[in-house]
Scaffold this active site. Structure first.
Site, PDB file in Angstrom:
ATOM      1  CE  LYS A   1      20.290  20.063  -4.789  1.00 14.75           C
ATOM      2  NZ  LYS A   1      19.495  21.263  -4.419  1.00 14.75           N
TER       3      LYS A   1
ATOM      4  CD  GLU B   1      16.367  25.921  -4.619  1.00 15.83           C
ATOM      5  OE1 GLU B   1      15.488  26.804  -4.647  1.00 15.83           O
ATOM      6  OE2 GLU B   1      16.920  25.546  -3.567  1.00 15.83           O
TER       7      GLU B   1
ATOM      8  CD  GLU C   1      13.359  20.384  -0.650  1.00 16.27           C
ATOM      9  OE1 GLU C   1      14.306  20.753  -1.373  1.00 16.27           O
ATOM     10  OE2 GLU C   1      13.235  20.733   0.536  1.00 16.27           O
TER      11      GLU C   1
HETATM   12  O1  KIV Z   1      20.275  22.153   0.097  1.00 16.24           O
HETATM   13  C1  KIV Z   1      19.943  20.981   0.278  1.00 16.24           C
HETATM   14  O2  KIV Z   1      20.325  20.328   1.250  1.00 16.24           O
HETATM   15  C2  KIV Z   1      19.047  20.367  -0.683  1.00 16.24           C
HETATM   16  C3  KIV Z   1      18.368  19.111  -0.228  1.00 16.24           C
HETATM   17  C4  KIV Z   1      17.186  19.489   0.582  1.00 16.24           C
HETATM   18  C5  KIV Z   1      18.037  18.236  -1.344  1.00 16.24           C
HETATM   19  O3  KIV Z   1      18.829  20.872  -1.735  1.00 16.24           O
END
Ligand code: KIV
Length: 275
Positions: A124, A126, A193
């Protein structure tokens, strides 16, 4: 050989992207949680969580920093590996931390670390319009990718704090367009988010991939929460979207099962958890 591996524990086959896409299509809410170690991973798995995220939120809840910015690739690999040891069924996603994907080559090298050394199935990052090329680059090399939109904790020093995103019409339109472009670029999951519930619903309806929300309302195809928040471990004031599942449930496992049940039934998030 493949068949033998797939038949192992056939009653609880591991969740993969096909499972998550089917859940979205059939309207079954995806229950996701963050996790940072093997002991909790075993509980989260037993509770029936579908997707586990080793989030860089570990910088705050495990390491005690006030942002996620200090988290390193070595930290992420260490915690991802620990979580992977405790999991069987849930789909394991790991965060690329701050400045670990500033170029496509760097993103590729670090995604490979999370997968080969950590055992992650998906990475994942950003995102916004600036990361479209990186998503395309990773997807073009068969790396499963989750695009995180809305509040981006790694950017707080630039954006000026942890705030709800997409309240203004122009910002909402931009977020919706970014989500479409990231899906076209190859994102397999979009994570939203801290955005208004109406925008969360609009983004989900505009996309085909599973959309997982945290503070994005009930319209998303799934929900994710920070494990320590819902177990009442995180000290101090919590964001509006957090619900305490520990009180009244007796044990962490019972609390986690209650979270999964509330997400699946649509009881969580309720209006008081939304923006
Ligand atoms: O780092 C994390 O825990 C996240 C969540 C807030 C989705 O990205």
């Amino acid at each position: 050989m493949y068949t033998q591996l797939q038949l192992r524990d056939a009653a609880r086959p591991p969740v993969n992207l096909t499972t998550l896409r089917r859940m979205r299509k059939e309207g079954e809410a995806i229950a996701a949680l963050t996790c940072y170690d093997a002991s909790f991973a075993v509980l989260v798995d037993e509770a029936g969580v579908d997707l586990v995220l080793v989030g860089d939120s570990l910088g705050m809840v495990i390491q005690g920093h006030d942002t996620t910015v200090p988290v390193t690739m070595d930290d992420m690999v260490y915690h991802t590996r620990a979580v992977a040891r405790g999991l069987h069924r849930p789909f394991l996603v790991a965060d690329l931390p701050f400045m670990s994907y500033a170029s496509a080559d760097q993103a590729l090298k670090n995604s490979v670390r999370l997968m080969q050394e950590g055992g992650a199935r998906m990475v994942k990052l950003e995102t916004g319009a600036e990361q479209i090329r990186i998503i395309e680059f990773l997807a073009g090399r068969d790396i499963a990718v989750c695009a995180h939109l809305g509040l981006k904790p790694q950017s707080v020093h630039k954006t000026g704090g942890f705030r709800v995103q997409g309240r203004e019409e122009q910002m909402a339109a931009r977020l919706l367009q970014d989500a479409r472009d990231l899906e076209s670029a190859g994102a397999d999951i979009v994570l939203l988010e801290c955005i208004p519930a109406a925008l969360g619903k609009a983004v989900t309806e505009a996309l085909e991939v599973p959309v997982i929300g945290i503070g994005a309302g009930p319209g998303a195809s799934g929900q994710v929460q920070v494990l320590y928040d819902i177990l009442e471990i995180t000290p101090g004031r919590k964001p509006r979207f957090v619900r305490d599942f520990m009180t009244g449930n007796g044990t962490p496992l019972a609390a986690l099962k209650a979270y999964v049940a509330a997400v699946k039934s649509g009881e969580y998030p309720a209006p008081e958890h939304c923006f």
